[in-house]
Design a protein around this motif. Structure first.
Motif, mmCIF file in Angstrom:
data_model
loop_
_atom_site.group_PDB
_atom_site.id
_atom_site.type_symbol
_atom_site.label_atom_id
_atom_site.label_comp_id
_atom_site.label_asym_id
_atom_site.label_seq_id
_atom_site.Cartn_x
_atom_site.Cartn_y
_atom_site.Cartn_z
ATOM 1 N N MET A 77 0.861 -1.165 0.000
ATOM 2 C CA MET A 77 0.000 0.000 0.000
ATOM 3 C C MET A 77 0.911 1.234 0.000
ATOM 4 O O MET A 77 1.685 1.425 0.913
ATOM 5 N N LEU A 78 0.817 2.054 -1.016
ATOM 6 C CA LEU A 78 1.647 3.244 -1.095
ATOM 7 C C LEU A 78 0.900 4.482 -0.634
ATOM 8 O O LEU A 78 1.467 5.369 -0.049
ATOM 9 N N ALA A 79 -0.353 4.558 -0.969
ATOM 10 C CA ALA A 79 -1.200 5.685 -0.602
ATOM 11 C C ALA A 79 -2.636 5.187 -0.641
ATOM 12 O O ALA A 79 -2.890 4.029 -0.937
ATOM 13 N N ASP A 80 -3.550 6.071 -0.366
ATOM 14 C CA ASP A 80 -4.952 5.661 -0.326
ATOM 15 C C ASP A 80 -5.436 5.074 -1.643
ATOM 16 O O ASP A 80 -6.330 4.249 -1.662
ATOM 17 N N ASN A 81 -4.874 5.516 -2.768
ATOM 18 C CA ASN A 81 -5.417 5.072 -4.055
ATOM 19 C C ASN A 81 -4.393 4.404 -4.963
ATOM 20 O O ASN A 81 -4.667 4.214 -6.130
ATOM 21 N N ILE A 82 -3.212 4.038 -4.441
ATOM 22 C CA ILE A 82 -2.196 3.397 -5.283
ATOM 23 C C ILE A 82 -1.586 2.211 -4.548
ATOM 24 O O ILE A 82 -1.249 2.315 -3.374
#
Length: 152
Positions: free
Chosen positions: A43-48
């Motif tokens: 998980m890198l960010a909320d959407n990536i």
């Protein structure tokens, strides 16, 4: 009207899944608890999400001809830093984690706009740019917030 709203997953075919997991964990990313034992996602960010999948498995799954991976695949990946110092710290983390220094961070002219950046290669040779571009807007979590056509 339906449209593509974002990129949700970038999946890299890797030669040694365990080695790649260790590399990306040293950059500070966590393996998702929903990961399949043969496929690890970060998980890198909320959407990536960054997906790591064995190289041949990924090619076969997409029904693409699997061959030797070329040195340059026609793309780079990028991590933005909020300052020159942050770029240096991120770059040092990548090098300590086993990344290969390709181009040490330096100031460059991007067509009239200066940016500070360097490139490292991950354990599978994927090129990562680590950059600080003072002319770009970043969110608090360093996500790029580009201007829309309406804002220009």
């Amino acid at each position: 009207m339906t449209r593509a709203k974002s990129i949700s997953i970038i999946t890299l075919g890797v030669a040694d899944l365990e080695r790649s997991i260790k590399f990306y964990e040293k950059l500070g990313w966590e393996c998702s608890p929903e990961s399949d034992p043969a496929i690890c996602t970060y998980m890198l960010a909320d959407n990536i999400v960054l997906g790591l999948v064995p190289y041949e498995f990924l090619g076969n799954d997409a029904q693409l001809k699997v061959g030797k991976k070329p040195e340059y695949c026609g793309f780079t990946l990028a991590i933005n830093g909020a300052t020159e110092e942050e770029v240096n710290e991120l770059f040092a983390m990548a090098e300590e984690a086993g990344g290969t220094v390709w181009q040490k961070p330096q100031w460059k002219d991007w067509g009239g706009m200066d940016g500070y950046l360097g490139y490292f290669l991950d354990p599978d040779g994927y090129p990562w740019e680590v950059a600080y571009a003072p002319f770009l807007r970043l969110a608090e979590d360093n996500r790029l917030l580009p201007k829309t056509k309406a804002e220009v």
